[in-house]
Design an enzyme around this catalytic site. Structure first.
Site, PDB file in Angstrom:
ATOM      1  N   HIS A 264       0.833  -1.203   0.000  1.00  0.00           N
ATOM      2  CA  HIS A 264       0.000   0.000   0.000  1.00  0.00           C
ATOM      3  C   HIS A 264       0.875   1.264   0.000  1.00  0.00           C
ATOM      4  CE1 HIS A 264      -3.681   2.298   1.243  1.00  0.00           C
ATOM      5  NE2 HIS A 264      -2.776   3.070   1.817  1.00  0.00           N
ATOM      6  N   GLU A 265       1.783   1.322   0.951  1.00  0.00           N
ATOM      7  CA  GLU A 265       2.635   2.515   1.058  1.00  0.00           C
ATOM      8  C   GLU A 265       3.535   2.662  -0.165  1.00  0.00           C
ATOM      9  OE1 GLU A 265       1.950   4.664   3.261  1.00  0.00           O
ATOM     10  OE2 GLU A 265       0.683   3.416   4.546  1.00  0.00           O
ATOM     11  N   HIS A 268       1.848   4.827  -2.642  1.00  0.00           N
ATOM     12  CA  HIS A 268       2.069   6.239  -2.317  1.00  0.00           C
ATOM     13  C   HIS A 268       3.488   6.661  -2.713  1.00  0.00           C
ATOM     14  CE1 HIS A 268      -1.679   6.909  -0.209  1.00  0.00           C
ATOM     15  NE2 HIS A 268      -1.437   6.000   0.714  1.00  0.00           N
ATOM     16  N   GLU A 294      -4.601   8.042  -2.547  1.00  0.00           N
ATOM     17  CA  GLU A 294      -5.117   6.725  -2.153  1.00  0.00           C
ATOM     18  C   GLU A 294      -5.352   5.855  -3.381  1.00  0.00           C
ATOM     19  OE1 GLU A 294      -5.530   5.180   0.801  1.00  0.00           O
ATOM     20  OE2 GLU A 294      -4.574   6.919   1.724  1.00  0.00           O
TER      21      GLU A 294
END
Lengths: 496, 496
Positions: A264-265, A268, A294
């Protein structure tokens, strides 16, 4: 053609960027490395920097210079940058310093108390602080609304998601809200017919977990010459675009939480690492919005990580790190990564039930900010909506109910929508990718993820904030946000 | 009594301290953690902060406010702080911005080229850069001298060691210079009569080395709740007093270098960690000077670490970390830690030959700054002095000759003396401790190091910069710097 006023404004923002760099690194260090006794001095140093940056961003000469720059012969990109400069100035000057300070103090006090109150399920203890942060948030919303002409809740939404409104949320969430409860039931019924996935058997040594996380980051194109992976209590993606500091946390009994959070990160992080270099430090070179941010993390975590092509690359890495076991067979990993289970906790939710958590929060915080309800009304509303949307009984559980997130405790209202907007955008990007690359799934199945990265780089990352969000979406995918893609994605993955 | 002007000045310095905190952490990160592609943005951020701090330190209102504060009813401590504020302002304003910038650019260029030139033993390539940094250092010295009334070399010494002069160096180094060559010969002759120490047999796993370093730091009282140990290319003690960041480097073939360097930096660290809390951020709460700082690191590395009492505590830790071996017997460790061997390289030198390295450098840099010699003259002088003082033939070896240190390459002249002044002060502190605690060696032999820490805390650490250096030394030990203690220490340890 000479653009001296614009040039001076650009230098002003480069200066903000350079000073902000020190705050970003010190903030990362605070979460990842700082020993406990360093806290007080660090807080004072960060506050000093915040004061300095605020003074620079509200410099009294800016309104006139922004107006003068408008008259200069600017390129389209420079004009977009000037628009974002104006937004930055508007946000920095929208609230009087005394209110900003009062909000910061109330948030810090409330958040600090909340950590213990949440553990103790102490809603009554939490309520006075919540009343205060709600009162301050309403005052902020009222002042922002006066300035912008937006409604109060819209004015808060705009802080995180420029251009987003409650009316637009009605449009994109409205249909989903009707469709979701029955869909969740259908998915659950279908899963009940199948054998549940095998659970991986631990413990999973932390060194091996870190190795797997770093391998996954490499598969996903993270540039380790321009960033790092460290450990912190709450995972985040910090640092600066030139040097991205990503964190995760490890649990010996469960590698999957840490791995998915790292993936997930990494979404980003790749957005940050690929913002346009020539423009770094300028407002137009920043990430477009929280929902678009997101959409990158969820494109990685939800769209890509649960794709059979990614799972095929991941499976041997897990076997190598932790030793072979049946749970690491790709088919089983696939079932693990797409398991749907309604629960009380948002951050543990799967992608099917997640929007229900968000809708519950958005409906409550909107009514709260518009003054239709008070903080005392939250638990009853929470229980009713959680039952209605998810079939989950939350009565009496504040800890894993309305006290579970830090957002409200720290006075952050208007943010929650971004999570699900991001999930919808991510589905929309993948739908557009499949249109642009009809062989996308074949290539992903072969372990070639380049089409995804190239598409995101070209359509999202390097576009930064040069376009308003709707225009960004239209240029990337041919249309503004369309929740049909998210529904289609869930149907294809869970009900096909 | 009201002291409004003084109070405002104190707040000004607290602000400098808070902003400097961010630079200290970013600087530590740069050395210990930063990925390579972060370098350019970090350099820009650090330069921005340096510009900001310089502007604050040279604020045009300061001279008048400093004069006004002088008239306020200040305590002795406040008056000492005002004295140090004035020194800070004097140093910040002594040089025109253009010269500071020219020096920074020349130093960066010279230092960068030196890294490759040193490896290639390329004195001819290095010489033009050295000429330039010497020319700039002379100009700096001339301007500082004009302002302070000091001689040129004294004006540079004063940057690092307030109050130190060439005449004072003549006094403290003069006698040592006569005494040293014969003493080194006597020590060598004595060592030649004995069996050489056994060499520890490696490899020494890095994890185990780190554990031993941390154990040694704990023995020495380092507060891990207010600091950390990390790895960097060049060991240093950074961070802020509230959060000290110490670094070391590890080599699998040799644990002793890393361990001694860690012990050295721990001396610096405890000084930092124990500066007076109530005054943090004020100039008077800073470490007194570079020589006093070195007296703390050398008190730990030379005085304490080679003491039989410390070695007795260390020996079992080494056996536990690396497995028992004869080299870890206390008597052998003692011989290892007190082995004397003249060599070319300062940083590898033992405590007996070290002052010779310093004297060679101080004599050359003094003549260079005063204009008595040119950079071209250095190699011949170097060779002659190294032969005279140490009996070491350095001809043709620039790499491990006058190019070995970063100091001259980066235009830092006037610093070297501090190392040996620190060694002398450390010996003086221990002599005073033994006077104050006649049972000191018995207590150290029993593994009780508290008398050392308590004495240093009371006499040095908490005194910070409240006294001029001579007065600090007199209050701590009854006399200003007296090199006899250093000679007595070497005679007691190596010739008794």
């Amino acid at each position: 053609m000479a653009t001296p006023v614009y040039d001076a404004l650009a230098e002003h923002h480069r200066r903000l960027h350079r000073l902000g760099h020190l705050g970003a690194i010190a903030g990362w260090d605070q979460a990842a490395h700082m020993p406990p006794k360093g806290n007080e001095a660090r807080a004072a140093a960060m506050a000093e920097l915040a004061t300095l940056l605020h003074r620079l961003r509200t410099d009294p000469s800016l309104p006139e210079r922004l107006a003068q720059a408008e008259q200069e012969p600017l390129s389209d990109a420079q004009r977009a940058n000037l628009r974002e400069m104006r937004r930055d100035h508007r946000l920095a000057t929208a609230l009087p310093d005394a209110l900003v300070e009062r909000a910061a103090i109330a948030a810090a006090r409330s958040e600090h108390a909340w950590r213990a109150q949440r553990r103790a399920n102490d809603w009554a203890g939490f309520l006075p602080n919540l009343h205060e942060v709600v009162a301050i948030a309403r005052e902020q919303a009222a002042r922002l609304a006066d300035r912008s002409g937006l409604s109060r809740f819209d004015a808060l939404l705009d802080l995180y998601e420029p251009g987003m409104t409650a009316a637009e949320l009605d449009r994109v969430f409205g249909d989903l809200r009707q469709w979701l409860p029955a869909t969740i039931e259908r998915v659950l019924a279908r899963q009940a017919d199948r054998r549940p996935p095998l659970e991986p058997v631990g413990p999973f040594p932390l060194d091996a977990q870190r190795r797997v996380c770093e391998q996954a980051m490499r598969l996903l194109g993270f540039d380790f010459d321009a960033g790092r992976l460290d450990v912190s209590t709450h995972p985040f993606c910090g640092g600066v675009p030139e040097d991205v500091r990503l964190t995760t946390r490890f649990d010996e009994r469960d590698f999957l939480g840490s791995l998915l959070s790292t993936i997930h990160e990494t979404g980003h992080a790749r957005y940050q690492q690929n913002l346009p270099r020539d423009w770094l430090g300028q407002p137009a070179a920043q990430a477009r919005s929280m929902a678009i941010h997101e959409s990158q993390s969820l494109a990685f975590e939800m769209q890509l990580a649960a794709h059979p092509g990614f799972i095929a690359r991941l499976a041997p890495l897990l076997a190598e790190a932790f030793g072979a076991q049946p749970a690491f067979e790709p088919a089983n990993l696939q079932r693990l990564l797409t398991r749907v289970k309604p629960g009380k906790i948002r951050v543990d939710a799967d992608e099917v039930t997640y929007p229900a958590h968000v809708i519950v929060r958005v409906e409550i915080e909107r009514a709260l900010i518009e003054g239709e309800i008070e903080a005392d009304d939250i638990p009853a509303l929470w229980d009713a909506k959680m039952m209605e949307l998810l079939g989950v009984d939350t009565r009496g559980d504040y800890r894993d109910g309305p006290m579970q997130d830090i957002h409200w405790a720290s006075g952050t209202f208007g943010y929650f929508a971004c999570y699900s907007l991001g999930a919808m955008y991510a589905a929309q990007w993948f739908a557009a990718m499949r249109r642009d690359h009809p062989d996308l799934d074949t290539r992903l199945a072969g372990g070639d993820f380049a089409p995804v990265f190239d598409w995101l780089h070209e359509r999202i990352w390097r576009q930064a904030s040069f376009w308003p969000t709707d225009e960004l979406a239209r240029r990337a995918s041919g249309e503004a946000l369309n929740p049909a893609h998210f529904k289609a994605h869930l149907e294809a993955r869970y009900l096909a």
